[in-house]
Design a protein around this motif. Sequence first.
Motif, PDB file in Angstrom:
ATOM      1  N   PHE A   1       0.837  -1.201   0.000  1.00  0.00           N
ATOM      2  CA  PHE A   1       0.000   0.000   0.000  1.00  0.00           C
ATOM      3  C   PHE A   1       0.869   1.247   0.000  1.00  0.00           C
ATOM      4  CE2 PHE A   1       0.633  -1.371   4.380  1.00  0.00           C
ATOM      5  CZ  PHE A   1       0.926  -0.197   5.072  1.00  0.00           C
ATOM      6  N   THR A   2       0.242   2.360  -0.286  1.00  0.00           N
ATOM      7  CA  THR A   2       0.922   3.649  -0.310  1.00  0.00           C
ATOM      8  C   THR A   2       0.230   4.588   0.661  1.00  0.00           C
ATOM      9  OG1 THR A   2       1.586   3.346  -2.610  1.00  0.00           O
ATOM     10  CG2 THR A   2       1.604   5.609  -1.771  1.00  0.00           C
ATOM     11  N   ILE A   3       1.040   5.280   1.464  1.00  0.00           N
ATOM     12  CA  ILE A   3       0.526   6.301   2.376  1.00  0.00           C
ATOM     13  C   ILE A   3       1.177   7.632   2.021  1.00  0.00           C
ATOM     14  CG2 ILE A   3       0.060   4.682   4.244  1.00  0.00           C
ATOM     15  CD1 ILE A   3       2.655   5.666   5.605  1.00  0.00           C
ATOM     16  N   MET A   4       0.622   8.688   2.573  1.00  0.00           N
ATOM     17  CA  MET A   4       1.221  10.004   2.408  1.00  0.00           C
ATOM     18  C   MET A   4       2.019  10.349   3.651  1.00  0.00           C
ATOM     19  SD  MET A   4       0.536  10.903  -0.602  1.00  0.00           S
ATOM     20  CE  MET A   4       1.068  12.602  -0.633  1.00  0.00           C
ATOM     21  N   ILE A   5       3.185  10.937   3.425  1.00  0.00           N
ATOM     22  CA  ILE A   5       4.047  11.421   4.493  1.00  0.00           C
ATOM     23  C   ILE A   5       4.002  12.942   4.456  1.00  0.00           C
ATOM     24  CG2 ILE A   5       6.408  11.505   5.380  1.00  0.00           C
ATOM     25  CD1 ILE A   5       5.176   8.705   5.503  1.00  0.00           C
ATOM     26  N   GLY A   6       3.761  13.549   5.603  1.00  0.00           N
ATOM     27  CA  GLY A   6       3.710  15.017   5.681  1.00  0.00           C
ATOM     28  C   GLY A   6       2.392  15.435   6.262  1.00  0.00           C
ATOM     29  N   THR A   7       2.329  16.583   6.623  1.00  0.00           N
ATOM     30  CA  THR A   7       3.260  17.675   6.733  1.00  0.00           C
ATOM     31  C   THR A   7       4.299  17.373   7.806  1.00  0.00           C
ATOM     32  OG1 THR A   7       1.551  19.261   6.078  1.00  0.00           O
ATOM     33  CG2 THR A   7       3.362  20.137   7.370  1.00  0.00           C
ATOM     34  N   VAL A   8       5.510  17.975   7.660  1.00  0.00           N
ATOM     35  CA  VAL A   8       6.532  17.836   8.691  1.00  0.00           C
ATOM     36  C   VAL A   8       6.166  18.779   9.833  1.00  0.00           C
ATOM     37  CG1 VAL A   8       8.978  18.049   9.231  1.00  0.00           C
ATOM     38  CG2 VAL A   8       8.266  17.178   6.996  1.00  0.00           C
ATOM     39  N   LEU A   9       6.220  18.246  11.048  1.00  0.00           N
ATOM     40  CA  LEU A   9       5.784  18.981  12.234  1.00  0.00           C
ATOM     41  C   LEU A   9       6.945  19.200  13.193  1.00  0.00           C
ATOM     42  CD1 LEU A   9       2.637  16.766  12.888  1.00  0.00           C
ATOM     43  CD2 LEU A   9       2.672  18.990  11.738  1.00  0.00           C
ATOM     44  N   SER A  10       6.962  20.359  13.814  1.00  0.00           N
ATOM     45  CA  SER A  10       7.907  20.640  14.890  1.00  0.00           C
ATOM     46  C   SER A  10       7.401  19.928  16.134  1.00  0.00           C
ATOM     47  CB  SER A  10       7.972  22.151  15.122  1.00  0.00           C
ATOM     48  OG  SER A  10       8.756  22.445  16.242  1.00  0.00           O
ATOM     49  N   TYR A  11       8.290  19.206  16.797  1.00  0.00           N
ATOM     50  CA  TYR A  11       7.900  18.356  17.916  1.00  0.00           C
ATOM     51  C   TYR A  11       8.963  18.465  18.996  1.00  0.00           C
ATOM     52  CZ  TYR A  11       4.891  14.445  19.382  1.00  0.00           C
ATOM     53  OH  TYR A  11       3.980  13.648  20.019  1.00  0.00           O
ATOM     54  N   ALA A  12       8.630  18.080  20.209  1.00  0.00           N
ATOM     55  CA  ALA A  12       9.589  18.185  21.315  1.00  0.00           C
ATOM     56  C   ALA A  12      10.876  17.420  21.023  1.00  0.00           C
ATOM     57  CB  ALA A  12       8.954  17.676  22.608  1.00  0.00           C
ATOM     58  N   SER A  13      10.771  16.298  20.339  1.00  0.00           N
ATOM     59  CA  SER A  13      11.945  15.474  20.048  1.00  0.00           C
ATOM     60  C   SER A  13      12.684  15.909  18.792  1.00  0.00           C
ATOM     61  CB  SER A  13      11.527  14.016  19.903  1.00  0.00           C
ATOM     62  OG  SER A  13      10.583  13.887  18.853  1.00  0.00           O
ATOM     63  N   GLY A  14      12.106  16.821  18.021  1.00  0.00           N
ATOM     64  CA  GLY A  14      12.733  17.278  16.780  1.00  0.00           C
ATOM     65  C   GLY A  14      11.692  17.584  15.740  1.00  0.00           C
ATOM     66  N   ALA A  15      11.823  16.967  14.573  1.00  0.00           N
ATOM     67  CA  ALA A  15      10.857  17.149  13.493  1.00  0.00           C
ATOM     68  C   ALA A  15      10.343  15.777  13.072  1.00  0.00           C
ATOM     69  CB  ALA A  15      11.488  17.863  12.304  1.00  0.00           C
ATOM     70  N   ILE A  16       9.029  15.668  12.954  1.00  0.00           N
ATOM     71  CA  ILE A  16       8.411  14.410  12.535  1.00  0.00           C
ATOM     72  C   ILE A  16       7.440  14.687  11.405  1.00  0.00           C
ATOM     73  CG2 ILE A  16       8.657  13.340  14.811  1.00  0.00           C
ATOM     74  CD1 ILE A  16       5.630  13.805  15.221  1.00  0.00           C
ATOM     75  N   ALA A  17       7.280  13.727  10.528  1.00  0.00           N
ATOM     76  CA  ALA A  17       6.315  13.831   9.442  1.00  0.00           C
ATOM     77  C   ALA A  17       5.130  12.936   9.772  1.00  0.00           C
ATOM     78  CB  ALA A  17       6.947  13.421   8.115  1.00  0.00           C
ATOM     79  N   ASP A  18       3.965  13.495   9.640  1.00  0.00           N
ATOM     80  CA  ASP A  18       2.745  12.743   9.891  1.00  0.00           C
ATOM     81  C   ASP A  18       2.564  11.690   8.811  1.00  0.00           C
ATOM     82  OD1 ASP A  18       0.498  12.116  11.321  1.00  0.00           O
ATOM     83  OD2 ASP A  18      -0.537  14.001  10.952  1.00  0.00           O
ATOM     84  N   THR A  19       1.738  10.674   9.090  1.00  0.00           N
ATOM     85  CA  THR A  19       1.412   9.629   8.116  1.00  0.00           C
ATOM     86  C   THR A  19      -0.098   9.572   7.938  1.00  0.00           C
ATOM     87  OG1 THR A  19       1.266   7.900   9.810  1.00  0.00           O
ATOM     88  CG2 THR A  19       3.410   8.232   8.788  1.00  0.00           C
ATOM     89  N   HIS A  20      -0.522   9.298   6.698  1.00  0.00           N
ATOM     90  CA  HIS A  20      -1.955   9.212   6.427  1.00  0.00           C
ATOM     91  C   HIS A  20      -2.179   8.344   5.195  1.00  0.00           C
ATOM     92  CE1 HIS A  20      -6.149  10.419   6.355  1.00  0.00           C
ATOM     93  NE2 HIS A  20      -6.012  10.529   5.063  1.00  0.00           N
TER      94      HIS A  20
END
Length: 194
Positions: free
Chosen positions: A80-99
């Motif tokens: 399957f294929t998911i979307m990565i992004g938007t990249v978010l500022s987070y306490a641990s650094g930067a993370i990209a959401d998954t959907h």
Amino acid sequence: MLHWYVEVDWDDPRHDALAQLVTDSNQTLVDAGFPVTPVEHRWLHITVDQISRPAHLIDQAERDELVAEVTHRVTAIAPFTIMIGTVLSYASGAIADTHPDHQLAALHTAARAGTRITLGDDACRYEFGIQHLATAYAYAEAHSDSAQRLLRRVRPSHAPLHINAVHLVDVTADLQAKTIAWERVARVPLGTAL
């Protein structure tokens, strides 16, 4: 620790946009002076599950049985294929959401079931939450709102990730260097993927 990961196949041209998104997002933060260590592309991953029993206490026969159990379960999950992004500022650094989330959740359920049958409930203590792809790790405090304003300007803000396997990996973390690396133990294809 043994983990089940989704790794990014960088030889797949479908991931060129993801490489650009990660590179642009990280460069934006570094250029602005944010205290982050970008994750090398080869170490980008989504954690499907973590096995709570220490890796050195899982012998080869148990590892083989674990891989066989998970292989049996993921044959019912088509690539399957998911979307990565938007990249978010987070306490641990930067993370990209998954959907969307449901296919990753199904992959987690399959990996967790194989782990539980092979290694028992004590090996299944990882709390599965909203999945993400970490793109950079913070090594000092910074103003996350300022970072988020910059990250929101990165365009395109999303990129596809094609998933056709789950990987059993032996993870090592260097907390001072803010890096995570691993050795691959097994690649388990989804559905009839090769």
